[in-house]
Design a protein around this motif. Structure first.
Motif, short mmCIF file in Angstrom:
data_model
loop_
_atom_site.label_atom_id
_atom_site.label_comp_id
_atom_site.label_asym_id
_atom_site.label_seq_id
_atom_site.Cartn_x
_atom_site.Cartn_y
_atom_site.Cartn_z
N ARG A 5 36.95 11.93 5.75
CA ARG A 5 35.69 11.19 5.76
C ARG A 5 34.76 11.68 6.87
O ARG A 5 33.54 11.70 6.70
CB ARG A 5 35.97 9.70 5.92
CG ARG A 5 34.74 8.83 5.86
CD ARG A 5 35.08 7.37 6.08
NE ARG A 5 35.78 6.80 4.92
CZ ARG A 5 37.05 6.42 4.91
NH1 ARG A 5 37.80 6.57 5.99
NH2 ARG A 5 37.59 5.89 3.83
N SER A 6 35.33 12.09 7.98
CA SER A 6 34.51 12.48 9.13
C SER A 6 34.55 13.98 9.41
O SER A 6 34.05 14.42 10.45
CB SER A 6 34.97 11.71 10.37
OG SER A 6 36.35 11.96 10.63
N PRO A 35 42.63 10.41 4.10
CA PRO A 35 41.23 10.02 3.87
C PRO A 35 40.42 9.83 5.13
O PRO A 35 39.25 10.25 5.20
CB PRO A 35 41.36 8.71 3.08
CG PRO A 35 42.66 8.84 2.36
CD PRO A 35 43.56 9.58 3.30
N GLU A 36 41.00 9.22 6.17
CA GLU A 36 40.22 8.95 7.37
C GLU A 36 39.78 10.23 8.06
O GLU A 36 38.71 10.28 8.68
CB GLU A 36 41.02 8.07 8.34
CG GLU A 36 42.37 8.59 8.75
CD GLU A 36 43.50 8.17 7.83
OE1 GLU A 36 44.66 8.22 8.25
OE2 GLU A 36 43.20 7.78 6.67
N MET A 53 38.71 7.66 -1.54
CA MET A 53 39.15 7.26 -0.21
C MET A 53 40.11 6.08 -0.26
O MET A 53 41.04 5.97 0.55
CB MET A 53 37.94 6.91 0.66
CG MET A 53 37.02 8.07 0.96
SD MET A 53 37.84 9.35 1.94
CE MET A 53 36.62 10.68 1.87
#
Length: 274
Positions: free
Chosen positions: A242-243, A238-239, A218
């Protein structure tokens, strides 16, 4: 940005087992792209196809516009696509410096098989000095300059992996594929390696990374693609990864995405009332 590497609907089957179903991705010139997924997702299989160690059952891989189908790993490396491996392969009883020198000689450096006349007038010696200077520079680059005269087998596992990185960089690649490079490294060594990855990119080398250390992935990645059971299930910065519910479920199991979302919602509510 234009793609330096294109994986065009690649599939890999071993008998009735589908290792990769239909992988399609582009790696942009100059980016750091991470390829992640649970164990058995097909990541190393994809690396092996890209670097000529495995022939795909379908599809094609192109590097800088050239199809890699049917090319040997050495031919692909000469085109500028280099890789490291999950396991180290140092000569344990030789020094770190000699390991890199062996690698440089093995890559067909200019002084190899020098003609007799060149040897007589000292050109071979000059070539050897150039190789030694190159080996020293590579070891300094990966942070092993102070360990150059130690036996490679005495290095920690993570440091042995850095020798492999030095050997890959010795080919002067346009693109570097790193297969679980921080495996065996502690947190401090991992932070140093993150800086090294960024330095490599700053020198114009594109990076494709397979790694299980998610905080590291990340932190260092421009973009991430996610494989599960040989299929691409997510792609993005990455953001976003991540979710992503599909990614959370792939890593943590069915229902985990919902639990994660509920926990994040609860944390948001608590923060609002604080």
């Amino acid at each position: 940005m234009s793609a330096i590497l294109s994986v065009d609907h690649v599939g890999v089957r071993f008998g009735g087992l589908v290792a990769i179903a239909d992988l399609h991705l582009d790696v942009a010139q100059g980016e750091i792209l991470s390829l992640i997924g649970p164990n058995g997702a097909g990541k190393t299989t994809a690396f092996n196809v890209m670097t000529g160690f495995l022939k795909p059952s379908q599809g094609d891989v192109r590097f800088r516009g050239t199809s890699l189908t049917g090319l040997s790993p050495h031919a692909i490396a000469r085109l500028g696509l280099a890789r490291t491996f999950q396991r180290t392969s140092v000569f344990p009883d030789d020094t770190v410096f000699d390991n890199v020198m062996i690698g440089l000689h093995g890559q067909g450096a200019q002084m190899a098989r020098a003609p007799l006349l060149a040897a007589l007038i000292g050109r071979a010696g000059a070539g050897e000095r150039q190789l030694r200077a190159r080996a020293e520079a590579l070891l300094d680059w990966v942070g092993l300059g102070a360990r150059a005269q130690e036996k490679a087998g005495a290095l920690a596992y993570g440091e042995q992996r850095l020798v492999g990185v030095a050997l890959a960089l010795a080919t002067e690649p346009a693109m570097l594929l790193l297969d679980e490079p921080v495996s065996g490294m502690n947190a401090s060594e991992t932070r140093v390696f993150v800086r090294l990855i960024r330095q490599i990119r700053e020198r114009g080398i594109t990076i494709l990374l397979v790694e299980h250390d998610m905080p590291m992935v990340m932190e260092v990645s421009d973009r991430i693609v996610v494989l599960n059971y040989g299929r691409l299930i997510a792609e993005g910065p990455p953001e976003a990864i991540r979710s992503d519910p599909a990614v959370i479920e792939a890593y943590l199991g069915q229902g985990s995405a919902a639990r994660r979302a509920a926990a994040e919602a609860q944390a948001t509510r608590e923060a609002a009332h604080a």
